[in-house]
Write a protein that holds these residues in place. Sequence first.
Motif, short mmCIF file in Angstrom:
data_model
loop_
_atom_site.label_atom_id
_atom_site.label_comp_id
_atom_site.label_asym_id
_atom_site.label_seq_id
_atom_site.Cartn_x
_atom_site.Cartn_y
_atom_site.Cartn_z
N UNK A 133 45.40 -13.66 48.06
CA UNK A 133 45.97 -13.22 49.39
C UNK A 133 46.58 -11.65 49.21
N UNK A 134 47.22 -11.53 48.10
CA UNK A 134 48.05 -10.21 47.82
C UNK A 134 47.23 -8.97 47.50
N UNK A 135 45.94 -9.33 46.82
CA UNK A 135 45.55 -8.16 46.25
C UNK A 135 43.89 -8.17 46.42
N UNK A 136 43.39 -9.20 47.27
CA UNK A 136 41.95 -9.37 47.58
C UNK A 136 41.31 -9.91 46.17
N UNK A 137 40.00 -10.32 46.47
CA UNK A 137 39.26 -10.90 45.28
C UNK A 137 38.93 -9.85 44.41
N UNK A 138 38.71 -8.68 44.75
CA UNK A 138 38.33 -7.68 43.71
C UNK A 138 39.71 -6.99 42.86
N UNK A 139 40.67 -7.45 43.23
CA UNK A 139 41.80 -7.02 42.45
C UNK A 139 42.54 -8.16 41.84
N UNK A 140 42.08 -9.13 41.73
CA UNK A 140 42.54 -10.31 41.06
C UNK A 140 41.84 -10.70 39.57
N UNK A 141 42.60 -10.20 38.50
CA UNK A 141 41.49 -10.44 37.33
C UNK A 141 41.93 -11.88 36.74
N UNK A 142 40.68 -12.46 36.34
CA UNK A 142 41.28 -13.93 35.73
C UNK A 142 42.44 -13.84 34.84
N UNK A 143 42.66 -12.80 34.05
CA UNK A 143 43.68 -12.80 33.11
C UNK A 143 45.05 -13.09 34.08
N UNK A 144 45.26 -12.21 34.98
CA UNK A 144 46.25 -12.44 36.17
C UNK A 144 46.46 -14.01 36.46
N UNK A 145 45.24 -14.61 36.90
CA UNK A 145 45.42 -15.83 37.31
C UNK A 145 45.75 -16.85 36.25
N UNK A 146 45.27 -16.52 35.01
CA UNK A 146 45.67 -17.29 34.04
C UNK A 146 47.26 -17.40 33.77
N UNK A 173 45.88 -20.00 29.22
CA UNK A 173 44.99 -19.13 28.53
C UNK A 173 43.82 -18.65 29.22
N UNK A 174 43.48 -17.38 29.53
CA UNK A 174 42.15 -17.13 30.20
C UNK A 174 40.90 -18.06 30.09
N UNK A 175 40.87 -18.26 28.60
CA UNK A 175 39.77 -19.12 28.21
C UNK A 175 39.80 -20.68 28.76
N UNK A 176 41.23 -20.92 29.15
CA UNK A 176 41.19 -22.40 29.72
C UNK A 176 40.55 -22.50 31.03
#
Lengths: 194, 194
Positions: free
Chosen positions: B23-36, B42-45
Amino acid sequence: MGKLQKSIDKRNALVKATIELVNNNGFHATPMSKIAKMAKVSPATIYLYFENKQDLVNKTYIEVKAKYTKYAFSNYDETMPVEVGFKLIWNRIADFKLKECENAMFLAQCDNTPMIDEVSRQEGIKHLQPLLDLWERGRQDGIIKPLSDYLLYAYAINPLSFLMMIQKRGVFKLDKVHLEEAYQSAWSSIKVCQ
Amino acid sequence: MGKLQKSIDKRNALVKATIELVNNNGFHATPMSKIAKMAKVSPATIYLYFENKQDLVNKTYIEVKAKYTKYAFSNYDETMPVEVGFKLIWNRIADFKLKECENAMFLAQCDNTPMIDEVSRQEGIKHLQPLLDLWERGRQDGIIKPLSDYLLYAYAINPLSFLMMIQKRGVFKLDKVHLEEAYQSAWSSIKVCQ
DNA sequence: TATAAAAAAATGAATGTTCATTCTTTTTTT
DNA sequence: AAAAAAAGAATGAACATTCATTTTTTTATA
């Protein structure tokens, strides 16, 4: 061909490529390199015309929005009766959304996404004034419901974006009859019931 | 806390983080690392729960869409008179768009963007059937205009997305009065004029 | 008008960063 | 003790942007 014309052509090619690629892949999946390739230009050349990717997409947005409103009001003048003027503008907007589909799609994506700067967004809205003036006139004459401009836009104009979108997705084809029906719904939703 | 519950919690946290960040950054600007990071994982999870980023966003879309339709029909049953049923559903949808703003924003972004697989998109539409059935009943009873479902949706429901969007952008505040006005416009646009 | 020097525009390759995904190790659960 | 889940670090690819050259255009001079 003059140097200036060549510059303009190159810039236009970049804007056009941006629209097409962003429509098909989204902002996140359109690399500058692809935009450059489609515009038949080196990636480095983009930076002679635009500061960076964000600037490219902001400027593209503003240009398309300007084209949209110019199109919308091209055969309107403010001496027309409210209902006549509204029908005219509505039909021009419908035309734009259906014939200038690439442009309209691009706007829809920009308007529902954090892809565009808030500043550019504001810049894009400016040119809608003639429609807002028409509505004000309609409200004063008791022809149009006394609603906020946002509500009027939501019901009278915005549905066209939705219809354009699903049409583009191939799930629905909007023909002449549908268009007349859509107009009636739009007008029903904002006119004062007699 | 059981293992299963812990799994569910973790998955929910991932979905929630995805919604908020997209919502805040768009798909393109949300890295998996931030979601994690936001989901405290952990990103791996993430890859134990979802195949990849695309799968994460597809599944998130389907879940939110399901929540939306469940909410919309929660107090509706098909024995209600058409107008009553419509008002009920309309108000629930309005509630969802205004109270579950994060979820609604996410859907709007997905629906106007090539972010989501076509398959997931189709999957998301399925649950809208009760509304389509209600409209069919309304058309047969001569209460609702004989228009295609798409047109009815465009005028009766879709404007709420637009209103939610501009409200979220802070440029407009939708209060009780506006909401009643909006309902009247929606209903005007699809009812048969007596 | 023709030519060469200077300036501007354009290029392809290089750079450094970001990121999705995987790998190996550690921790937790059974 | 074995299996499952989770972690953090590593990997390699993709990408936005910049850099060093080359090409094109303009200007000045004869």
